[in-house]
Design a protein around this motif. Structure first.
Motif, PDB file in Angstrom:
ATOM      1  N   GLU A  23      -2.120  -5.926 -10.749  1.00  0.00           N
ATOM      2  CA  GLU A  23      -3.602  -6.173 -10.125  1.00  0.00           C
ATOM      3  C   GLU A  23      -3.570  -6.498  -8.688  1.00  0.00           C
ATOM      4  O   GLU A  23      -3.639  -7.762  -8.451  1.00  0.00           O
ATOM      5  CB  GLU A  23      -4.296  -7.040 -11.245  1.00  0.00           C
ATOM      6  CG  GLU A  23      -4.415  -6.679 -12.415  1.00  0.00           C
ATOM      7  CD  GLU A  23      -4.969  -7.816 -13.498  1.00  0.00           C
ATOM      8  OE1 GLU A  23      -4.385  -8.892 -13.399  1.00  0.00           O
ATOM      9  OE2 GLU A  23      -5.790  -7.661 -14.381  1.00  0.00           O
ATOM     10  N   CYS A  35      -5.634  -4.804  -6.236  1.00  0.00           N
ATOM     11  CA  CYS A  35      -6.733  -4.324  -5.649  1.00  0.00           C
ATOM     12  C   CYS A  35      -7.360  -5.002  -4.563  1.00  0.00           C
ATOM     13  O   CYS A  35      -7.538  -6.211  -4.429  1.00  0.00           O
ATOM     14  CB  CYS A  35      -7.998  -3.954  -6.591  1.00  0.00           C
ATOM     15  SG  CYS A  35      -7.390  -2.809  -8.025  1.00  0.00           S
ATOM     16  N   GLU A  36      -7.381  -4.641  -3.362  1.00  0.00           N
ATOM     17  CA  GLU A  36      -7.956  -5.057  -2.142  1.00  0.00           C
ATOM     18  C   GLU A  36      -9.151  -4.410  -1.444  1.00  0.00           C
ATOM     19  O   GLU A  36      -8.920  -3.136  -1.559  1.00  0.00           O
ATOM     20  CB  GLU A  36      -6.885  -5.446  -1.238  1.00  0.00           C
ATOM     21  CG  GLU A  36      -5.709  -6.257  -1.800  1.00  0.00           C
ATOM     22  CD  GLU A  36      -6.087  -7.651  -1.746  1.00  0.00           C
ATOM     23  OE1 GLU A  36      -7.142  -8.018  -1.069  1.00  0.00           O
ATOM     24  OE2 GLU A  36      -5.456  -8.550  -2.308  1.00  0.00           O
ATOM     25  N   TYR A  37     -10.170  -4.764  -0.573  1.00  0.00           N
ATOM     26  CA  TYR A  37     -10.775  -3.944  -0.176  1.00  0.00           C
ATOM     27  C   TYR A  37     -10.321  -3.554   1.379  1.00  0.00           C
ATOM     28  O   TYR A  37     -10.787  -2.604   1.878  1.00  0.00           O
ATOM     29  CB  TYR A  37     -12.099  -4.822   0.181  1.00  0.00           C
ATOM     30  CG  TYR A  37     -13.167  -5.032  -1.173  1.00  0.00           C
ATOM     31  CD1 TYR A  37     -13.729  -3.851  -1.460  1.00  0.00           C
ATOM     32  CD2 TYR A  37     -12.982  -6.110  -1.881  1.00  0.00           C
ATOM     33  CE1 TYR A  37     -14.292  -3.962  -2.710  1.00  0.00           C
ATOM     34  CE2 TYR A  37     -13.904  -6.158  -2.932  1.00  0.00           C
ATOM     35  CZ  TYR A  37     -14.543  -5.133  -3.240  1.00  0.00           C
ATOM     36  OH  TYR A  37     -15.340  -5.256  -4.595  1.00  0.00           O
ATOM     37  N   MET A  67      -2.808  -5.762   1.654  1.00  0.00           N
ATOM     38  CA  MET A  67      -1.593  -5.283   0.840  1.00  0.00           C
ATOM     39  C   MET A  67      -0.090  -5.406   1.456  1.00  0.00           C
ATOM     40  O   MET A  67       0.818  -5.248   0.632  1.00  0.00           O
ATOM     41  CB  MET A  67      -1.784  -3.755   0.481  1.00  0.00           C
ATOM     42  CG  MET A  67      -3.059  -3.471  -0.186  1.00  0.00           C
ATOM     43  SD  MET A  67      -2.755  -3.882  -2.030  1.00  0.00           S
ATOM     44  CE  MET A  67      -2.210  -2.656  -2.552  1.00  0.00           C
ATOM     45  N   SER A 107       0.855  -1.313  -0.025  1.00  0.00           N
ATOM     46  CA  SER A 107       0.112   0.032   0.150  1.00  0.00           C
ATOM     47  C   SER A 107       1.197   1.339  -0.147  1.00  0.00           C
ATOM     48  O   SER A 107       0.341   2.392  -0.151  1.00  0.00           O
ATOM     49  CB  SER A 107      -0.935  -0.030   1.236  1.00  0.00           C
ATOM     50  OG  SER A 107      -0.231   0.258   2.396  1.00  0.00           O
ATOM     51  N   ARG A 119      -7.062  -2.670   3.419  1.00  0.00           N
ATOM     52  CA  ARG A 119      -5.354  -2.383   3.023  1.00  0.00           C
ATOM     53  C   ARG A 119      -4.644  -3.182   3.560  1.00  0.00           C
ATOM     54  O   ARG A 119      -3.305  -3.334   3.173  1.00  0.00           O
ATOM     55  CB  ARG A 119      -5.433  -0.886   3.713  1.00  0.00           C
ATOM     56  CG  ARG A 119      -5.378   0.365   2.609  1.00  0.00           C
ATOM     57  CD  ARG A 119      -5.120   1.450   3.429  1.00  0.00           C
ATOM     58  NE  ARG A 119      -3.585   1.628   3.569  1.00  0.00           N
ATOM     59  CZ  ARG A 119      -3.065   2.821   4.178  1.00  0.00           C
ATOM     60  NH1 ARG A 119      -3.920   3.547   4.776  1.00  0.00           N
ATOM     61  NH2 ARG A 119      -1.907   2.893   4.347  1.00  0.00           N
TER      62      ARG A 119
END
Lengths: 177, 908
Positions: free
Chosen positions: A118, A120-122, A127, A94, A124
């Motif tokens: 790619e 992307c995470e809901y 990450m 992140s 943080r």
């Protein structure tokens, strides 16, 4: 006079816009349609293995020192066979800016950036990648390099004098020149 | 001061320096390897080459070595010119021919002088195509790691180890490019100062072994200036931390104290901080005699209940805790209920030493002054084991003779080899009278081992030989009489004589005799130094008050049921007094509360245990045996409920006596209150800069500017980075932002300068190379010699007659294991010897004991079984014992034990 030039400008603009109706669309239908990424594209970071299948990272800390957002943290440990290795190796993606300075700094070609962005995470905290998330099962872009075959440090299976371009160990008690 | 010209720029340089020193002092970056400010020049590495010109007209010049060329008025040099630069880069190239390409796995990497110098001369690519020489490594013990391939043959290690530290088991072997630096065979390095090889070696041949196995680069260490707690000398250290663990202790330069070197106890002993048995939470003992972890507030409430009104509270301080902690504890319970935490005999010795230092009229020397002493007499101390760094200073002091000879021939002091060859075996006199053989015997003019009584008698005889008005010692054997005369003659003819004694012999008479000798000397530069047992022994002695109850008085009160709550501060009482009396003291006191940073036998007896921060996690002031008050600062925040003892005591005080404790919110307020309440300590606030100190409005950072991992090191707990901790009690900050460059010596967490990543960068902080730190030397001396007041000498000791029935047990200190804390460090623990008893051949023969046998010792109501070592240096009628005899740590003085052979006791 001003009115005529202003009108001409308006018509020219409309003509141009009309012409664009016939050009090819640049929009890519991502994610259904994947863009081409060059093999050396700098995306997600991985840790690779040397040609013998052993961990390449020696926990020298140069990647962490080179990292502009300071998002790499690790701790060195010494294995029983004499090799240095990271006890933990953590990248906070992140914070990562995918600049590739860690890859430049790595003296063993362990850390490499791959064409995958790619991430992307809901959440943080997902990450934050630990060593087990970063390791891949292969040598990545550099197929042949094995740091311990070059460096003079002794490890199990490679005694002193057996590295690249090394003479056998000196017998200090010998009287020969 | 002569003026020399370097690249046509004039520089005023100190008289008598060499050109390398002059260049570095002037701020010029001239590469070097073999030169070391403490060891002088030998011109071995050829790296500091310059071109010297005859005069202004000379354009060709000739190559000279900077470290071997004295400065002279008007001398002209070229440093940047092509000839000199090319020569230096070729030298580096040749040094790097066999370098093994292993910087990433080298513990020196990032603070390597070889790396710095290679970058400085611009060497980048190895053009030599031949094969690299390789060497096999050796096992050199648990402290020093050996990687011989990295060697550049500068000879610094052997010059340090053999010439400076007096070691005999490390040497250069082989010839030409086969040269090898190591031992004759694998084995633990014998010198107690071997750890300095780590800092002396300009590359990674010798590295810190405990660090190598849990390594962190220098740029990743969060460091703080600290003071060693291993003994009473107060060596300045720099403590480095990463991920909540103490990683290493390095030397912090203090020209008056430890200079460039530490002892191995100081360097490696601090790792006890990482001991997993250290308490983390406050623990309250429950019905099942186990401890329940409780919240901090609950602990304070419990304390308030136990120490509240109507409760009779007593407290025991500690000579290993800071002045501030001891002072707060005393303030909390009152002087009449506070004991310094030393057994009666130890407290008496320390108050005697304090009295002598304050009123004997003799200088207590700094270690730097010790190095310049030209005659030394040691009474009753094995200095290498009781005050190790002092022994290294004494090894330099015997070279005073060599420097005198060199001065006659106008040889500069830095011409190391020339001065050594000139002096050969001629040394300034060092006379040792101890209780056994000592590690300084090899440089001593005379050595002898006697019982403390006889040491004192010999001391008084020396005093009588110096001063006719003193009573002569009768019944002195003729050989002792002539020895006393010899020692007196040597001391009298010296210009800077030094007398050393201490508490190791546990004898007031020995200390008194040493003071009598010092008084009897007539020189103005005479010196008297005492070796004391613990880091703050002198501090608590100076804090002590006449109204204070003694240890035995407290024990009596406890046994009479007059103590409802007993507070014990960072002190293992079982190391102070016999087991039975400590057990009674702790059992009869109603509630025992122990504050400590390590888990001790005393803590196991407590009803409430409070975890305190160690020296690496707390701030405090310690008074060294030189009476130098020095401040240590926390390198990192203590984990969980640990907090500095003074914090616990302050919170306790605020709860119990808000009126007296609310005005002391910060550490500096406590220091100031302590200074105000105790006249002897009135200057302790000057020991280090206070929390308000700023450089150009900035705090001093604990982290180097290239500290890595800030946004990742804690992200496994929480991805949102916490705010950097605020430090309200010190002028240091837990960040990498802050003041750089010159600062006071007390605020040097680490040394770094552009282009100088290794510890060699310390010269950038010195006023001149080898001189004091430009921002001021750390610490403040609390006792300066006063006008001499009249002293009465103690009555002469009776002659000690060896008895057949019982042997006098004499304590034999060991650098590893004799102190309370360092043996908890795993690497040091490997070097700690088992409990032992040493007998001479006569005694052993009489008792029918051989080396390795087990013997039963019995005295008073104690009996224990230990292994026998034969040592003929032990005086007749005596036996030496190592620390931690089973069931008894240190014994009271004058313990006489009967010894018998154990039958087949090897199973103990």
């Amino acid at each position: 006079m001003n009115i005529f030039s202003a009108l001409a400008s308006q018509f020219r603009t409309m003509w141009r816009i009309l012409l664009h109706t016939f050009t090819r669309a640049e929009t890519v239908q991502y994610p259904e349609q994947k863009p081409y990424l060059a093999p050396r594209y700098r995306g997600r970071i991985v840790l690779t293995l040397d040609p013998d299948g052993d961990e390449r990272c020696v926990a020298c800390n140069l990647c962490a020192a080179a990292c502009p957002p300071d998002c790499i943290a690790l701790q060195q440990g010494t294995r029983e066979d004499g090799r240095w290795y990271p006890e933990f190796f953590r990248i906070n993606f992140s914070r990562c800016i995918m600049c590739g300075l860690c890859e430049e700094a790595c003296p063993t070609n362990a850390i490499q950036l791959i064409p995958d962005f790619e991430m992307c995470e809901y959440d943080r905290s997902s990450m934050v990648y630990e060593k087990e998330h970063l390791m891949i099962d292969g040598p990545g872009k550099y197929h042949d390099y094995n740091f311990y075959r070059v460096a003079g440090m002794e490890i199990e299976g490679k005694a002193k004098g057996e590295a690249q371009n090394e003479a056998p160990p000196i017998d200090v008690r010998s009287l020969l020149p | 001061m002569p003026t020399i010209y370097i690249d046509d720029q004039p520089y005023e340089v100190p008289e008598g320096d060499n050109v390398l020193q002059a260049c570095l002092s002037a701020g010029l970056d001239l590469p070097y390897f073999c030169w070391h400010p403490a060891m002088g020049s030998v011109g071995a590495c050829r790296q500091c080459a310059l071109v010297q010109f005859r005069d202004e007209q000379d354009t060709q010049g000739r190559i000279v070595m900077g470290c071997m060329t004295p400065v002279a008025e008007g001398a002209r040099f070229s440093m940047q010119g092509p000839d000199a630069s090319e020569f230096r880069s070729k030298i580096i190239q040749s040094l790097m021919l066999n370098h093994p390409h292993d910087c990433p796995v080298c513990a020196e990497g990032g603070e390597c002088h070889l790396q710095d110098m290679t970058v400085m001369v611009g060497h980048r690519k190895r053009s030599y195509r031949g094969r690299k020489n390789t060497h096999r490594n050796q096992y050199l013990g648990p402290l020093v790691h050996h990687e011989m391939n990295r060697c550049i043959a500068c000879y610094r290690c052997t010059r340090y180890y053999n010439d400076y530290a007096g070691g005999t088991d490390l040497a250069a072997q082989g010839a030409h490019d086969h040269v090898y630096f190591g031992r004759q065979q694998d084995g633990v390095l014998e010198s107690e100062f071997a750890g300095n090889l780590v800092e002396v070696c300009p590359t990674g041949v010798f590295t810190d072994k405990p660090l190598v196995n849990d390594y962190t680069r220098k740029w990743d260490l969060q460091s703080a200036p600290s003071v060693c707690v291993g003994c009473a000398l107060g060596c300045n250290t720099s403590v480095g931390e990463r991920y909540g663990k103490l990683k290493r202790i390095h030397n912090r330069y203090n020209t008056e104290v430890n200079n460039y070197f530490l002892c191995d106890r100081g360097r490696y002993g601090g790792n006890f901080v990482n001991d997993e048995s250290r308490p983390l939470f406050a623990g309250l003992r429950n019905q099942q005699q186990r401890y329940d972890a409780i919240e901090q507030q609950q602990a304070l409430d419990t304390l308030a209940e136990w120490c509240g009104t109507g409760r009779r509270v007593a407290a025991i301080g500690s000579p290993r805790a800071s002045l501030e902690s001891n002072y707060l504890l005393r303030r909390l319970v009152g002087v009449e209920n506070f004991n310094s935490g030393m057994a009666d005999h130890e407290a008496a010795l320390l108050s005697q030493v304090h009295g002598l230092l304050a009123s004997n009229g003799v200088v207590t020397p700094s270690l730097q002054q010790v190095e310049h002493a030209d005659a030394v007499f040691i009474l009753g101390e094995d200095v290498t084991n009781t005050a190790p760094r002092l022994a290294l200073a004494l090894r330099q002091s015997v070279r005073s003779k060599a420097f005198e000879l060199a001065a006659e021939l106008k040889i500069p002091v830095w011409q190391d080899e020339a001065v050594r060859v000139l002096a050969q075996q001629q040394r300034s006199p060092l006379h040792i009278v101890a209780m056994s053989d000592t590690r300084l015997d090899d440089v001593a003019a005379s050595t002898a081992a006697h019982s403390p009584d006889d040491i004192a008698r010999l001391g008084y005889a020396v005093a009588a030989a110096l001063d006719n008005s003193l009573p002569a010692i009768e019944d002195l054997a003729s050989d002792l009489q002539s020895r006393a005369q010899q020692i007196a003659d040597d001391l009298r003819s010296a210009s800077r004589p030094l007398v050393i004694s201490g508490t190791a012999s546990q004898s007031a008479a020995v200390i008194d005799a040493a003071a009598a000798i010092a008084r009897a000397l007539s020189q103005t530069d005479k010196m008297l130094s005492f070796c004391l047992p613990e880091a703050n022994s002198l501090g608590v002695a100076m804090l002590a008050d006449a109204q204070q109850p003694s240890f035995s008085e407290l024990t009596r009160r406890s046994n009479n049921g007059e103590i409802d709550t007993l507070l014990v501060l960072e002190n293992d009482l079982y190391r102070r007094a016999p087991q039975s009396s400590v057990e009674a003291l702790l059992k009869n006191a109603g509630k025992v509360v122990v504050l400590d940073c390590v888990d001790t036998a005393t803590m196991s007896c407590s009803a409430l245990a409070l975890p305190t921060a160690s020296f690496a996690e707390a701030e405090g002031t310690l008074v060294s045996s030189e009476a130098r008050a020095q401040r240590y600062y926390p390198a990192f925040l203590p984990a969980e409920q640990r907090q500095p003892a003074w914090q616990w005591l302050k919170q306790m005080g605020q709860q119990l006596q808000p009126a007296r404790f609310d005005p002391l919110p910060h550490f500096d307020d406590i220091t100031a209150a302590c200074a105000a309440d105790c006249p002897a300590l009135s200057r302790i606030a000057e020991a280090g800069p206070n929390a308000g100190f700023r450089i150009r409005g900035l705090k001093v950072p604990r982290q180097p500017h290239r500290y890595s991992g800030r946004t990742a090191m804690l992200s496994n707990h929480n991805v949102h980075e916490p705010k950097q901790p605020v430090d309200e009690d010190t002028p240091l900050a837990f960040t990498m932002e802050g003041a750089s460059g010159a600062r006071p010596g007390a605020l040097l967490p680490f040394v770094w300068a552009p282009g100088w990543n290794s510890n060699q960068s310390v010269h950038k902080f010195q006023s001149r190379v080898g001189g004091p730190v430009s921002g001021g030397t750390a610490g403040v001396r609390l006792i300066e010699p006063q006008q001499e007041v009249s002293h009465s000498v103690l009555p002469p000791q009776p002659v000690f007659t060896a008895s057949d029935a019982v042997l006098w047990l004499l304590p034999l200190h060991r650098i590893f294991g004799s102190d309370e804390l360092s043996a908890r460090a795993p690497a040091v623990a490997e070097l700690v010897s088992q409990p032992f008893i040493q007998l001479n051949t006569t005694s052993a023969h009489r008792l029918n004991l051989n080396e390795g046998d087990y013997a039963i010792l019995s005295w008073a109501d104690t009996r224990c079984e230990v292994q026998v070592q034969i040592n003929d240096a032990i005086p007749d009628g005596c036996a030496g014992y190592g620390m931690d005899l089973p069931g008894a740590a240190w014994l009271p003085p004058d313990t006489h034990a009967s010894i018998t052979a154990a039958d087949g006791g090897s199973d103990v």
